[in-house]
Design an enzyme around this catalytic site. Structure first.
Site, short mmCIF file in Angstrom:
data_model
loop_
_atom_site.label_atom_id
_atom_site.label_comp_id
_atom_site.label_asym_id
_atom_site.label_seq_id
_atom_site.Cartn_x
_atom_site.Cartn_y
_atom_site.Cartn_z
N ASP A 1 -2.32 6.67 -3.30
CA ASP A 1 -1.24 6.04 -2.68
C ASP A 1 -0.43 4.83 -3.64
O ASP A 1 -0.73 4.98 -4.66
CB ASP A 1 -1.63 5.50 -1.40
CG ASP A 1 -2.42 4.22 -1.69
OD1 ASP A 1 -3.08 3.92 -2.75
OD2 ASP A 1 -2.25 3.39 -0.71
N SER B 1 0.80 -1.42 -0.14
CA SER B 1 0.21 0.08 0.08
C SER B 1 0.95 1.41 -0.23
O SER B 1 1.62 1.27 -0.87
CB SER B 1 -1.02 0.01 1.08
OG SER B 1 -1.82 1.07 1.21
N HIS B 2 0.71 1.97 0.90
CA HIS B 2 1.26 3.38 1.13
C HIS B 2 2.80 3.35 1.75
O HIS B 2 3.48 4.20 1.94
CB HIS B 2 0.50 4.33 1.78
CG HIS B 2 0.24 3.67 3.17
ND1 HIS B 2 -1.02 2.86 3.14
CD2 HIS B 2 0.28 3.86 4.48
CE1 HIS B 2 -0.77 2.36 4.65
NE2 HIS B 2 -0.23 3.18 5.14
N LYS C 1 -1.49 -9.99 -0.74
CA LYS C 1 -2.76 -10.12 -0.22
C LYS C 1 -3.74 -10.82 -0.77
O LYS C 1 -3.60 -10.55 -2.06
CB LYS C 1 -3.34 -8.51 0.23
CG LYS C 1 -4.81 -8.48 0.62
CD LYS C 1 -5.06 -6.86 1.06
CE LYS C 1 -6.06 -6.55 -0.18
NZ LYS C 1 -6.64 -5.17 0.36
N ASP D 1 -0.64 1.66 -4.13
CA ASP D 1 -1.60 0.93 -4.78
C ASP D 1 -2.94 1.44 -5.33
O ASP D 1 -3.67 0.57 -5.95
CB ASP D 1 -1.79 -0.57 -4.06
CG ASP D 1 -2.65 -0.07 -2.55
OD1 ASP D 1 -2.47 0.88 -2.31
OD2 ASP D 1 -3.24 -0.97 -2.24
N SER E 1 -8.18 7.34 7.16
CA SER E 1 -7.00 7.31 6.25
C SER E 1 -7.11 7.20 4.97
O SER E 1 -6.45 6.64 4.40
CB SER E 1 -6.71 5.91 6.79
OG SER E 1 -7.81 4.75 6.49
N ASP F 1 -5.57 2.76 -3.93
CA ASP F 1 -6.95 2.62 -3.32
C ASP F 1 -7.23 3.89 -2.32
O ASP F 1 -8.40 4.09 -1.81
CB ASP F 1 -7.01 1.19 -2.52
CG ASP F 1 -5.96 1.10 -1.43
OD1 ASP F 1 -5.07 1.77 -1.22
OD2 ASP F 1 -6.08 -0.04 -0.58
N ARG F 2 -6.08 4.82 -1.99
CA ARG F 2 -6.41 5.87 -1.06
C ARG F 2 -6.43 7.13 -2.21
O ARG F 2 -5.73 7.28 -3.09
CB ARG F 2 -5.28 6.06 0.18
CG ARG F 2 -5.33 4.69 0.96
CD ARG F 2 -4.29 5.19 1.89
NE ARG F 2 -4.17 4.18 2.94
CZ ARG F 2 -3.71 4.29 4.14
NH1 ARG F 2 -3.22 5.33 4.48
NH2 ARG F 2 -3.74 2.87 5.03
N LYS G 1 -11.35 -0.08 -1.25
CA LYS G 1 -11.51 1.32 -1.39
C LYS G 1 -10.81 2.00 -2.95
O LYS G 1 -9.80 1.17 -3.53
CB LYS G 1 -10.78 2.38 -0.09
CG LYS G 1 -9.51 1.79 -0.10
CD LYS G 1 -9.23 2.18 1.37
CE LYS G 1 -7.58 1.64 1.76
NZ LYS G 1 -7.54 1.05 3.10
C1 G1P Z 1 -4.52 1.54 8.29
C2 G1P Z 1 -5.47 2.68 8.22
C3 G1P Z 1 -6.89 1.85 7.92
C4 G1P Z 1 -6.85 1.04 6.60
C5 G1P Z 1 -5.51 0.05 6.82
C6 G1P Z 1 -5.32 -0.52 5.66
O1 G1P Z 1 -4.53 0.74 9.27
O2 G1P Z 1 -5.80 3.07 9.59
O3 G1P Z 1 -7.98 2.68 8.06
O4 G1P Z 1 -8.01 0.24 6.55
O5 G1P Z 1 -4.47 1.00 6.95
O6 G1P Z 1 -5.15 0.30 4.43
P1 G1P Z 1 -4.02 0.87 10.95
O7 G1P Z 1 -2.35 0.86 10.20
O8 G1P Z 1 -4.59 2.01 11.33
O9 G1P Z 1 -4.36 -0.49 11.19
ZN ZN Z 2 -3.28 1.29 -0.37
#
Ligand code: G1P
Ligand code: ZN
Length: 549
Positions: free
Chosen positions: A283, A119-120, A132, A285, A371, A287-288, A382
């Protein structure tokens, strides 16, 4: 050893690594850990061993292009063939954004998919990688599947892989690997078509042709090719609208997290005198999303509320919303919209998988998290570009600036001042001790006063999923104040180094109250109360958060 045509299925002996329990976002580890012999193979085999009846079925695979993406894709393809999948669909170059993978799984009627991303989190040889598993609805695997994968990973003693040359994943087309078909597909077109089916591209195109300007920062991550196709080619925005549009294995050494700290280049551009009308980022991948109007930052919680209130302006949502869902730490701004629309509001634990059940059951249409994740029932993840397009569609219909839309929204519903404070890389035992102390104090807090006001109630959030009655406990400590303000504490479930404490601070001001405060000023007493109640400095040695979003 088994022979099939010219290909040989190898059964390779292995031993468990004992650290492969996937979290809400799959298995995320440092690249160096994934590079250990058999490491990725063990996890992929643990996934396959936890699934039933996939012989001859389709598996989708793709990732965000980060370091190790291409190597692991080859492993997945060869293991899928050896394990009996009938077809693998892979994004050209190994690229698939998370929402595009979700769409492909659904539209191809696939059994599931493996999405390779962290992800990010940053990418590169010293940074993060992740795998995943998503199920046939296109969404993240539910806990019973991830638990089965974790259990399997502890006892695994062999994996199956086809002995074969690498598949050419850069050439679009179909080829055969053992008994399995490999289809390399363009990663963008089907997703862009889906977007075009939901939004009024003609209206957005006309708006852009009329001089409306935008900037989209792909942060050298996966959305580059998607954004170029959608914003520049299909919607006619000039070349250069997409910033950092080439996916790089190390994201150009940036942290591909679309927040005000890491998307500073975009933020500075949006605050400049000659800023475009609209700015957004996504981000690693895809999704954000981050939304910034000209000189006007929109918090993700507010963005969710505005999107929900105006979704009916887009063709794909003109029938209205079946319901709105938000994660518990997300501000209550969307709740007021749901109330006005007469739509149910669901408050779920953090993580997209809880939304998937509501979407599958037709109980919710739009979902979001603080987030920077927003999405709808069009996929089961997302979706960053989706959120941007819904904003653009709303702006094209309303013909107002982002700042004017926000002012109008607050004047109607009131304003939820909101911030998240992250304390990163804390020793795990210290973070656990802090949370344990808070949990231990819950019963004594109500009625006590501090700089945040008088505490009305305090609890540890638990959720009963209305679709299957399953219960998730210990999802975060909430302290609610008499005036509707709130402080929430929870530990991150996605980090790869130590623990991260997240503190979410929220204060509601009604439509007649002071809507124009600086967020920092509006929240100062609550921030002090949060630091005090949890003795954050005492446990962590940090007198201020590492990141504020
Ligand atoms: C974080 C974000 C959460 C999101 C997740 C996956 O998780 O806070 O909203 O769903 O990344 O992208 P956290 O690190 O807080 O468990
Ligand atoms: Zn992501």
């Amino acid at each position: 050893m088994q022979f099939r045509g010219f290909w040989v299925i190898q059964t390779v002996s292995t031993t468990p690594f004992n650290d492969q329990k996937p979290g809400t976002s799959g298995l995320r580890k440092k690249v160096r850990i994934f590079q250990q012999p058999h490491y990725a193979e063990n996890f992929v085999q643990s996934v396959f061993d936890s699934l039933e009846d996939f012989a001859g079925q389709t598996l989708v695979v793709g990732g965000d292009g980060r370091y190790l993406n291409r190597e692991v894709i080859q492993i997945v393809i060869k293991m899928a063939a050896a394990n009996g999948f009938g077809r693998v669909i892979v994004g050209q170059g190994g690229i698939l954004s998370t929402p595009a993978a979700s769409h492909l799984i659904r539209s191809a009627g696939a059994f599931g998919g493996l999405v390779l991303s962290a992800s990010h989190n940053p990418g590169g040889p010293d940074e993060d990688f992740g795998i995943k598993y998503n199920i046939g609805n296109g969404g993240p695997a539910p806990e019973k599947v991830t638990d089965a994968i974790a259990a399997r990973s502890l006892v695994i003693d062999s994996y199956k892989i086809l002995e074969a040359a690498d598949v050419d994943i850069d050439l679009i087309g179909t080829s055969q690997l053992g008994a399995m078909t490999v289809e390399v597909v363009d990663p963008v077109t089907a997703y862009a078509d889906l977007m075009e089916s939901l939004f009024d591209f003609a209206a957005i195109r006309a708006q852009i042709a009329g001089g409306f300007t935008l900037a989209f920062d792909s942060m050298s991550a996966v959305t580059g090719p998607y954004a170029a196709e959608i914003f520049e080619r299909r919607l006619g925005a000039p070349a250069g609208t997409v910033m950092n549009g080439t996916p790089l294995p190390d994201f150009g050494h940036h942290h591909p997290d679309p927040n005000l700290v890491h998307a500073k280049q975009l933020y500075d551009r949006m605050m400049a005198a000659d800023a475009p009308d609209f700015g957004a980022a996504s981000d690693g991948d895809g999704d954000r999303n981050l939304i910034i109007g000209r000189h006007s930052y929109v918090t993700p919680s507010d963005s969710l509320a505005v999107l929900a209130a105006n979704a009916h302006l887009a063709p794909g949502y003109k029938a209205g919303l079946k319901g709105i869902a938000r994660s518990m730490p997300t501000s209550g701004a969307a709740d007021r919209v749901a109330e006005k629309l007469g739509a149910p509001l669901y408050e779920t634990p953090t993580g997209w998988k809880f939304f998937g059940n509501l979407l599958d059951a037709g109980m919710a249409t739009i979902c979001g998290e603080e987030s920077a994740g927003t999405g709808s029932d069009h996929v089961r993840e997302k979706d960053g570009i989706w959120a941007v397009l819904l904003w653009l569609n709303i702006l094209a219909v309303r013909q107002q600036s982002v700042a004017a839309i926000m002012a109008d929204h607050w004047a109607t519903y009131g304003r939820n001042y909101y911030a998240r404070h992250d304390y990163e890389a804390i020793a795990k035992d210290k973070a656990d001790a802090l949370m344990a102390a808070l949990r231990g104090a819950l019963a004594t807090l109500p009625g006590t006063g501090n700089s945040g006001g008088t505490v009305k109630s305090a609890d540890d959030f638990a959720y009963t999923d209305p679709t299957d009655q399953s219960v998730s406990r210990n999802q975060g400590v909430r302290i609610l104040f008499e005036d509707g303000s709130r402080v929430v504490f929870r530990l991150s479930g996605t980090g790869t180094e130590g623990a991260t404490l997240r503190v979410y601070i929220e204060r509601y001001v009604g439509p007649d109250g002071d809507l124009g405060l600086e967020t920092g000023d509006a929240l100062a007493p609550l921030i002090a109360a949060a630091q005090d109640v949890a003795d954050i400095a005492g446990y962590t040695g940090m007198d201020k958060p590492s990141v504020i979003t």
